[in-house]
Scaffold this motif. Structure first.
Motif, PDB file in Angstrom:
ATOM      1  N   LEU A 123       3.950  64.035  83.307  1.00  0.00           N
ATOM      2  CA  LEU A 123       5.330  64.356  82.945  1.00  0.00           C
ATOM      3  C   LEU A 123       5.979  63.218  82.169  1.00  0.00           C
ATOM      4  O   LEU A 123       6.724  63.449  81.219  1.00  0.00           O
ATOM      5  N   ARG A 124       5.679  61.979  82.569  1.00  0.00           N
ATOM      6  CA  ARG A 124       6.212  60.836  81.812  1.00  0.00           C
ATOM      7  C   ARG A 124       5.674  60.837  80.391  1.00  0.00           C
ATOM      8  O   ARG A 124       6.409  60.559  79.436  1.00  0.00           O
ATOM      9  N   ARG A 125       4.404  61.150  80.248  1.00  0.00           N
ATOM     10  CA  ARG A 125       3.793  61.185  78.912  1.00  0.00           C
ATOM     11  C   ARG A 125       4.443  62.258  78.047  1.00  0.00           C
ATOM     12  O   ARG A 125       4.729  62.033  76.872  1.00  0.00           O
ATOM     13  N   GLU A 126       4.696  63.423  78.635  1.00  0.00           N
ATOM     14  CA  GLU A 126       5.345  64.506  77.896  1.00  0.00           C
ATOM     15  C   GLU A 126       6.771  64.136  77.508  1.00  0.00           C
ATOM     16  O   GLU A 126       7.222  64.458  76.407  1.00  0.00           O
ATOM     17  N   GLU A 127       7.466  63.459  78.400  1.00  0.00           N
ATOM     18  CA  GLU A 127       8.840  63.047  78.100  1.00  0.00           C
ATOM     19  C   GLU A 127       8.872  62.049  76.948  1.00  0.00           C
ATOM     20  O   GLU A 127       9.738  62.123  76.070  1.00  0.00           O
ATOM     21  N   ARG A 128       7.912  61.120  76.952  1.00  0.00           N
ATOM     22  CA  ARG A 128       7.856  60.147  75.849  1.00  0.00           C
ATOM     23  C   ARG A 128       7.542  60.839  74.534  1.00  0.00           C
ATOM     24  O   ARG A 128       8.142  60.524  73.499  1.00  0.00           O
ATOM     25  N   ALA A 129       6.600  61.776  74.571  1.00  0.00           N
ATOM     26  CA  ALA A 129       6.225  62.494  73.348  1.00  0.00           C
ATOM     27  C   ALA A 129       7.412  63.298  72.819  1.00  0.00           C
ATOM     28  O   ALA A 129       7.665  63.327  71.613  1.00  0.00           O
ATOM     29  N   ALA A 130       8.140  63.953  73.726  1.00  0.00           N
ATOM     30  CA  ALA A 130       9.297  64.745  73.309  1.00  0.00           C
ATOM     31  C   ALA A 130      10.377  63.854  72.696  1.00  0.00           C
ATOM     32  O   ALA A 130      11.010  64.209  71.701  1.00  0.00           O
ATOM     33  N   ALA A 131      10.572  62.688  73.287  1.00  0.00           N
ATOM     34  CA  ALA A 131      11.587  61.762  72.778  1.00  0.00           C
ATOM     35  C   ALA A 131      11.212  61.278  71.380  1.00  0.00           C
ATOM     36  O   ALA A 131      12.068  61.163  70.496  1.00  0.00           O
ATOM     37  N   GLU A 132       9.923  61.036  71.149  1.00  0.00           N
ATOM     38  CA  GLU A 132       9.487  60.575  69.838  1.00  0.00           C
ATOM     39  C   GLU A 132       9.659  61.661  68.796  1.00  0.00           C
ATOM     40  O   GLU A 132      10.029  61.398  67.653  1.00  0.00           O
ATOM     41  N   VAL A 133       9.394  62.913  69.186  1.00  0.00           N
ATOM     42  CA  VAL A 133       9.569  64.016  68.244  1.00  0.00           C
ATOM     43  C   VAL A 133      11.033  64.185  67.887  1.00  0.00           C
ATOM     44  O   VAL A 133      11.396  64.441  66.748  1.00  0.00           O
ATOM     45  N   ALA A 138      -2.249  80.527  73.036  1.00  0.00           N
ATOM     46  CA  ALA A 138      -0.914  81.093  72.830  1.00  0.00           C
ATOM     47  C   ALA A 138       0.073  80.056  72.294  1.00  0.00           C
ATOM     48  O   ALA A 138       1.243  80.365  72.067  1.00  0.00           O
ATOM     49  N   GLY A 139      -0.397  78.834  72.117  1.00  0.00           N
ATOM     50  CA  GLY A 139       0.448  77.783  71.549  1.00  0.00           C
ATOM     51  C   GLY A 139       1.275  77.022  72.551  1.00  0.00           C
ATOM     52  O   GLY A 139       2.151  76.242  72.178  1.00  0.00           O
ATOM     53  N   LEU A 140       0.997  77.200  73.844  1.00  0.00           N
ATOM     54  CA  LEU A 140       1.743  76.489  74.885  1.00  0.00           C
ATOM     55  C   LEU A 140       1.022  75.199  75.260  1.00  0.00           C
ATOM     56  O   LEU A 140      -0.178  75.209  75.515  1.00  0.00           O
ATOM     57  N   ARG A 141       1.790  74.102  75.331  1.00  0.00           N
ATOM     58  CA  ARG A 141       1.188  72.800  75.603  1.00  0.00           C
ATOM     59  C   ARG A 141       1.531  72.306  77.012  1.00  0.00           C
ATOM     60  O   ARG A 141       1.449  71.116  77.294  1.00  0.00           O
TER      61      ARG A 141
END
Length: 230
Positions: free
Chosen positions: A118-128, A71-74
């Motif tokens: 959650l830290r990994r997701e936050e870093r990825a979101a910040a980079e995007v 469904a495209g949810l990560r």
């Protein structure tokens, strides 16, 4: 902002135990007792992470996570299972899980893994979200892959741009030659060569020539630093 966790576990006692522990750790928690209800909740896309038991009634945990991914949810997912062979773990990760924890496990370990995800997701979101990097009067447009200083365009080759981006993401910190080799060249050359210094010399010439102040500094015996200050 309170982070939300979805627990999909058919063992009521286990689900209650996890919900209590996560609530005490500051999370908002929702639970589902089968894969279909878990998929329905997960599809809302409101959760920061999911904890999914592998063996679930109605729809097993791996199939549920696979449907969420389709469904495209990560949303990061940790799979809980009594099945702990290497093949079991690989199957779980291939299905779309981000981590795999074998029962029995300690709650402290589960909490640490959730926080790491959650830290990994936050870093990825910040980079995007970051489309420009600015160091002093130097500006890097990550989308257009262009560089300018004091409004003057500076054309760079692909390798030079990658080096400058790496330095800018770590502005003010000393970046060693080994770090550059790992990041930019992935060891695909003789570590004893001077390829890093050659590229850095070219990069320095392009971003400093014609400007009053240096911005790329050599730290003797250590590496390089991108900074408006010495």
């Amino acid at each position: 902002m309170t982070r939300k966790i979805l627990i999909v576990e058919d063992d009521a006692a286990a689900a209650a135990y996890l919900a209590k522990g996560l609530s005490e750790a500051g999370f908002a928690v929702e639970t589902a007792a089968n894969g279909r209800d878990g998929l329905f909740l997960a599809s809302e896309g409101i959760f920061d992470a999911m904890i999914v038991d592998r063996m679930l009634p109605g729809l097993d945990g791996l199939s549920m996570i696979g449907a969420v991914r389709a469904a495209g949810l990560r949303t990061p997912a940790i799979i809980l299972s009594a099945l702990g062979t290497v093949d079991d773990r690989v199957d779980g990760l291939h299905a779309g899980g981000d981590d795999y924890l074998v029962k029995p496990f300690s709650f402290a370990e589960l909490l640490a893994r959730i926080e790491a995800l959650l830290r990994r997701e936050e870093r990825a979101a910040a980079e995007v979200q970051t489309t420009k990097l600015v160091v002093g009067d130097l500006e890097i447009d990550l989308l257009g892959r262009t560089v300018s200083r004091q409004g003057r365009a500076i054309p760079l080759g692909t390798r030079e741009f990658n080096l400058l981006e790496f330095l800018a993401r770590n502005a003010g910190q000393v970046i060693t030659r080994t770090m550059m080799i790992e990041k930019i060249w992935n060891y695909h050359f003789d570590p004893g060569s001077n390829v890093v210094d050659v590229h850095m010399s070219r990069l320095r010439r392009k971003i400093e020539e014609g400007f009053a102040t240096p911005i790329l500094h050599t730290v003797r015996g250590a590496g390089y630093k991108l900074s408006p200050d010495p």
